[in-house]
Design a protein around this motif. Structure first.
Motif, short mmCIF file in Angstrom:
data_model
loop_
_atom_site.label_atom_id
_atom_site.label_comp_id
_atom_site.label_asym_id
_atom_site.label_seq_id
_atom_site.Cartn_x
_atom_site.Cartn_y
_atom_site.Cartn_z
N GLU A 128 46.65 29.53 40.46
CA GLU A 128 46.04 29.50 41.78
C GLU A 128 44.70 30.22 41.80
N LEU A 129 44.55 31.21 40.93
CA LEU A 129 43.30 31.95 40.85
C LEU A 129 42.27 31.26 39.96
N GLY A 130 42.69 30.20 39.25
CA GLY A 130 41.79 29.53 38.32
C GLY A 130 41.48 30.39 37.12
N ALA A 131 42.47 31.15 36.67
CA ALA A 131 42.27 32.08 35.56
C ALA A 131 43.35 31.85 34.51
N GLY A 132 43.14 32.41 33.33
CA GLY A 132 44.15 32.37 32.29
C GLY A 132 45.22 33.40 32.57
N THR A 133 46.46 33.08 32.20
CA THR A 133 47.56 34.00 32.48
C THR A 133 47.31 35.36 31.85
N TYR A 159 45.18 43.62 35.02
CA TYR A 159 45.33 44.18 36.38
C TYR A 159 46.79 44.46 36.74
N VAL A 160 47.69 43.60 36.32
CA VAL A 160 49.13 43.81 36.54
C VAL A 160 49.82 43.63 35.19
N LYS A 161 50.53 44.65 34.77
CA LYS A 161 51.04 44.69 33.40
C LYS A 161 52.28 43.83 33.17
N THR A 162 53.12 43.72 34.20
CA THR A 162 54.40 43.01 34.09
C THR A 162 54.70 42.32 35.41
N LYS A 163 55.78 41.52 35.43
CA LYS A 163 56.23 40.92 36.69
C LYS A 163 56.63 42.00 37.69
N ASP A 164 57.25 43.07 37.20
CA ASP A 164 57.61 44.17 38.09
C ASP A 164 56.37 44.82 38.69
N ASP A 165 55.32 44.92 37.91
CA ASP A 165 54.07 45.49 38.41
C ASP A 165 53.43 44.55 39.44
N LEU A 166 53.60 43.26 39.24
CA LEU A 166 53.11 42.29 40.23
C LEU A 166 53.86 42.47 41.55
N VAL A 167 55.16 42.66 41.47
CA VAL A 167 55.96 42.90 42.68
C VAL A 167 55.51 44.20 43.36
N ARG A 168 55.21 45.21 42.57
CA ARG A 168 54.71 46.47 43.13
C ARG A 168 53.40 46.25 43.88
N ALA A 169 52.51 45.43 43.29
CA ALA A 169 51.22 45.13 43.93
C ALA A 169 51.43 44.33 45.21
N SER A 172 44.64 36.93 31.34
CA SER A 172 43.62 37.74 32.02
C SER A 172 44.21 38.57 33.16
N LEU A 173 45.37 38.12 33.69
CA LEU A 173 46.00 38.87 34.77
C LEU A 173 46.58 40.20 34.28
N ARG A 227 43.89 25.00 43.90
CA ARG A 227 43.44 25.91 42.86
C ARG A 227 41.99 26.28 43.13
N THR A 228 41.71 27.57 43.21
CA THR A 228 40.36 28.04 43.46
C THR A 228 40.00 29.15 42.49
N LYS A 229 38.72 29.24 42.14
CA LYS A 229 38.25 30.29 41.24
C LYS A 229 37.92 31.52 42.08
N LYS A 230 38.60 32.64 41.82
CA LYS A 230 38.35 33.86 42.57
C LYS A 230 38.13 35.01 41.60
N ARG A 231 37.40 36.03 42.08
CA ARG A 231 37.19 37.23 41.27
C ARG A 231 38.52 37.97 41.15
N LEU A 232 38.86 38.33 39.95
CA LEU A 232 40.14 38.98 39.72
C LEU A 232 40.09 40.46 40.10
N THR A 233 40.99 40.85 40.95
CA THR A 233 41.26 42.24 41.27
C THR A 233 42.77 42.34 41.50
N ARG A 234 43.28 43.52 41.47
CA ARG A 234 44.71 43.71 41.73
C ARG A 234 45.06 43.24 43.15
N GLU A 235 44.16 43.51 44.11
CA GLU A 235 44.40 43.11 45.49
C GLU A 235 44.37 41.59 45.63
N ALA A 236 43.44 40.92 44.96
CA ALA A 236 43.35 39.46 45.04
C ALA A 236 44.58 38.80 44.41
N ILE A 237 45.04 39.36 43.29
CA ILE A 237 46.24 38.84 42.63
C ILE A 237 47.45 38.98 43.56
#
Length: 201
Positions: free
Chosen positions: A37-42, A48-58, A44-45, A3-13
């Motif tokens: 894994e990003l060291g963030a709250g769920t 950047y990504v609205k749904t699981k489908d949007d995560l798959v798109r990213a 907060s994601l 688990r690491t703290k990273k800056r949140l971006t769509r690309e990093a996610i």
């Protein structure tokens, strides 16, 4: 994965989601797991990504970014060959994506990939219809070969097949595989792709 703290971006996610899928399989990917894994709250994601489908798109967009060549070589056959090699390598690195990403809608990098392919063919005499047909055939070849590689651990046992050929029960196979020996060509992908491209002007 640690688990690491990273800056949140769509690309990093997307990158973290791809790393999870590579290590544990696509089914292990979830918004909660990626956030961990990003060291963030769920929650907060979801900015950047609205749904699981949007995560798959990213994720798919991240994969397609890997297929892009920094510069197109010339002539056109060499350009298409390089694009195909790079695309093949991406799906060999991420074999789970061959099935899991089938339903992902094309994103910006998928469009850039297609634009690059069409740019490679821009100087040819092919019609738009012929260009699309060629690129679709190359895609079929690339993905089919990558699928075969992904399933190679389930392929016929070489020693078993060679022993069966040696019995004389398979004379046609014996003609093809000299001395009853079966050896997979390391250059089969390259040879097949070159043969495919040689059929087009």
């Amino acid at each position: 994965m640690s688990r690491t703290k990273k800056r949140l971006t769509r690309e990093a996610i997307a990158a973290v989601a791809l790393a999870i899928a590579d290590q544990e399989g696509f089914d292990a990917v979830s918004m909660r797991r990626v956030a961990h894994e990003l060291g963030a709250g769920t929650m907060s994601l979801y900015y950047y990504v609205k749904t699981k489908d949007d995560l798959v798109r990213a994720m798919d967009d991240g994969l397609m970014r890997e297929t892009l060549l920094p510069k197109l070589p010339k002539p056109w056959r060499r350009a298409i060959l390089e694009i195909a090699r790079r695309t093949h390598a991406v799906f060999v690195r991420h074999p789970w994506a061959l099935v899991a990403m089938l339903s992902a809608p094309p994103g910006l990098n998928a469009m850039r990939h297609m634009e690059q392919c069409l740019e490679a063919l821009a100087g040819t005499s092919m019609s738009p219809k012929q260009k699309i047909a060629l690129l679709a055939t190359v895609d079929d070849f690339v993905f089919g070969h990558a699928l075969r590689e992904a399933a190679s651990d389930q392929a016929m046992d070489v020693e078993f097949a060679a022993a069966q050929i040696a019995t004389g029960s398979f004379p046609r196979l014996a003609e093809v595989f000299s001395g009853g020996r079966i050896e997979a060509s390391k250059n089969r992908f390259e040879q097949g792709l070159l043969a495919l491209l040689a059929q087009h002007d």
